[in-house]
Design an enzyme around this catalytic site. Structure first.
Site, PDB file in Angstrom:
ATOM      1  N   HIS A   1      33.353  47.893  39.308  1.00 29.71           N
ATOM      2  CA  HIS A   1      33.476  46.935  38.199  1.00 29.71           C
ATOM      3  C   HIS A   1      32.317  45.926  38.234  1.00 29.71           C
ATOM      4  CE1 HIS A   1      38.058  47.633  38.699  1.00 29.71           C
ATOM      5  NE2 HIS A   1      37.751  48.156  37.533  1.00 29.71           N
TER       6      HIS A   1
ATOM      7  N   LYS B   1      51.991  49.003  33.535  1.00 25.03           N
ATOM      8  CA  LYS B   1      51.144  49.728  34.487  1.00 25.03           C
ATOM      9  C   LYS B   1      51.587  49.472  35.933  1.00 25.03           C
ATOM     10  CE  LYS B   1      46.851  50.876  32.259  1.00 25.03           C
ATOM     11  NZ  LYS B   1      45.385  50.846  32.360  1.00 25.03           N
TER      12      LYS B   1
ATOM     13  N   ARG C   1      32.954  56.767  34.341  1.00 24.49           N
ATOM     14  CA  ARG C   1      32.670  57.577  35.539  1.00 24.49           C
ATOM     15  C   ARG C   1      32.573  59.034  35.112  1.00 24.49           C
ATOM     16  NH1 ARG C   1      37.382  54.424  38.320  1.00 24.49           N
ATOM     17  NH2 ARG C   1      37.885  54.620  36.128  1.00 24.49           N
TER      18      ARG C   1
ATOM     19  N   SER D   1      40.154  51.599  41.207  1.00 21.31           N
ATOM     20  CA  SER D   1      41.154  50.702  41.800  1.00 21.31           C
ATOM     21  C   SER D   1      42.281  51.541  42.409  1.00 21.31           C
ATOM     22  CB  SER D   1      41.720  49.763  40.739  1.00 21.31           C
ATOM     23  OG  SER D   1      40.701  48.960  40.206  1.00 21.31           O
TER      24      SER D   1
HETATM   25  P1  ADP Z   1      41.801  50.063  32.783  1.00 21.66           P
HETATM   26  O1  ADP Z   1      43.196  50.042  33.336  1.00 21.66           O
HETATM   27  O2  ADP Z   1      41.650  49.355  31.477  1.00 21.66           O
HETATM   28  O3  ADP Z   1      41.120  51.425  32.777  1.00 21.66           O
HETATM   29  P2  ADP Z   1      40.222  49.415  35.088  1.00 21.66           P
HETATM   30  O4  ADP Z   1      40.236  48.141  35.847  1.00 21.66           O
HETATM   31  O5  ADP Z   1      40.698  50.632  35.793  1.00 21.66           O
HETATM   32  O6  ADP Z   1      41.013  49.120  33.773  1.00 21.66           O
HETATM   33  O7  ADP Z   1      38.760  49.693  34.564  1.00 21.66           O
HETATM   34  C1  ADP Z   1      38.095  48.816  33.694  1.00 21.66           C
HETATM   35  C2  ADP Z   1      36.829  49.497  33.221  1.00 21.66           C
HETATM   36  O8  ADP Z   1      35.944  49.647  34.312  1.00 21.66           O
HETATM   37  C3  ADP Z   1      37.041  50.909  32.645  1.00 21.66           C
HETATM   38  O9  ADP Z   1      36.133  51.093  31.577  1.00 21.66           O
HETATM   39  C4  ADP Z   1      36.685  51.800  33.800  1.00 21.66           C
HETATM   40  O10 ADP Z   1      36.228  53.057  33.349  1.00 21.66           O
HETATM   41  C5  ADP Z   1      35.556  50.991  34.429  1.00 21.66           C
HETATM   42  N1  ADP Z   1      35.379  51.302  35.835  1.00 21.66           N
HETATM   43  C6  ADP Z   1      36.277  51.248  36.820  1.00 21.66           C
HETATM   44  N2  ADP Z   1      35.732  51.632  38.003  1.00 21.66           N
HETATM   45  C7  ADP Z   1      34.435  51.943  37.734  1.00 21.66           C
HETATM   46  C8  ADP Z   1      33.343  52.426  38.521  1.00 21.66           C
HETATM   47  N3  ADP Z   1      33.479  52.707  39.816  1.00 21.66           N
HETATM   48  N4  ADP Z   1      32.162  52.625  37.906  1.00 21.66           N
HETATM   49  C9  ADP Z   1      32.027  52.368  36.587  1.00 21.66           C
HETATM   50  N5  ADP Z   1      33.009  51.922  35.788  1.00 21.66           N
HETATM   51  C10 ADP Z   1      34.202  51.708  36.350  1.00 21.66           C
END
Ligand code: ADP
Length: 183
Positions: free
Chosen positions: A29, A53, A102, A140
């Site tokens: 992130h 969630k 990703r 996460s």
């Molecule tokens: P959500 O539950 O809305 O998907 P996340 O916290 O999982 O929220 O992710 C927020 C954003 O960050 C999403 O667009 C996700 O694809 C991106 N993201 C999460 N981890 C990574 C990573 N390792 N590299 C690039 N983008 C990421």
């Protein structure tokens, strides 16, 4: 964007919203935020309050971790929101939703969300940034799974998050008792 002189582009006060669960925030992130700041003047990290969630960390805990990490970065705002993202965006001066991508597995969900958000607000665009080679495998969810089983996640999440994960999963406490440090 305004072209200043050759090779130099100056942005004109544009704000992006980076929404997500951030349960917890990872360096994947953070990488997206830092790269977003190369394009936008300000990035608003908007933590979604979505109890469906079943997050590991409460919104307050997630806010605290993200705020602490970015405490010295003045052009990052950390906030939380409930309900529709488009309604939250309308209350800010953001022009773009920033998301990370990703593997192909992210694509379908992100494509649907971006299309839905655009259908709800035709002026709102979503900008995707490809993950970095160092973090393409970081989510996460996997961080939580590994941490719960006692695996090391150092270097993939900030130290503060490593500590919070250990507290959540009661790892140091169990270890201390095992080797009698509390005695
Ligand atoms: P959500 O539950 O809305 O998907 P996340 O916290 O999982 O929220 O992710 C927020 C954003 O960050 C999403 O667009 C996700 O694809 C991106 N993201 C999460 N981890 C990574 C990573 N390792 N590299 C690039 N983008 C990421």
């Amino acid at each position: 964007m305004v072209q200043k002189k050759e090779g130099e582009v100056k942005d004109v006060g544009k704000v992006a919203i980076y929404p997500g669960s951030f349960d917890p925030i990872t360096y994947g992130h953070i990488d997206i935020v830092e790269r977003g700041l190369e394009i936008f003047n300000k990035v608003i990290i908007a933590i979604a309050e979505n109890e469906e969630k079943r997050p590991l960390f409460s919104v307050e805990e997630r806010l605290q971790m993200v705020k602490t990490f970015f405490k010295d970065t003045t052009n990052v705002i950390v906030d939380s929101f409930k309900g529709l993202l488009v309604d939250y965006v309308a209350k800010t001066n953001a022009i773009v939703i920033l998301r990370g991508l990703r593997a192909t597995s992210d694509f379908e969900y992100e494509f649907h969300m971006a299309s839905m958000n655009r259908s709800l607000n035709t002026h709102l665009d979503t900008l995707f940034m490809m993950t970095s080679k160092d973090y393409f495998f970081v989510s996460s969810r996997t961080i939580k799974e590994v941490a719960k089983l006692g695996g090391g996640v150092e270097g993939l999440v900030p130290d503060l998050v490593v500590r919070r994960l250990k507290e959540k999963f009661k790892l140091p406490v169990a270890k201390k008792k095992q080797i009698g440090w509390d005695d």
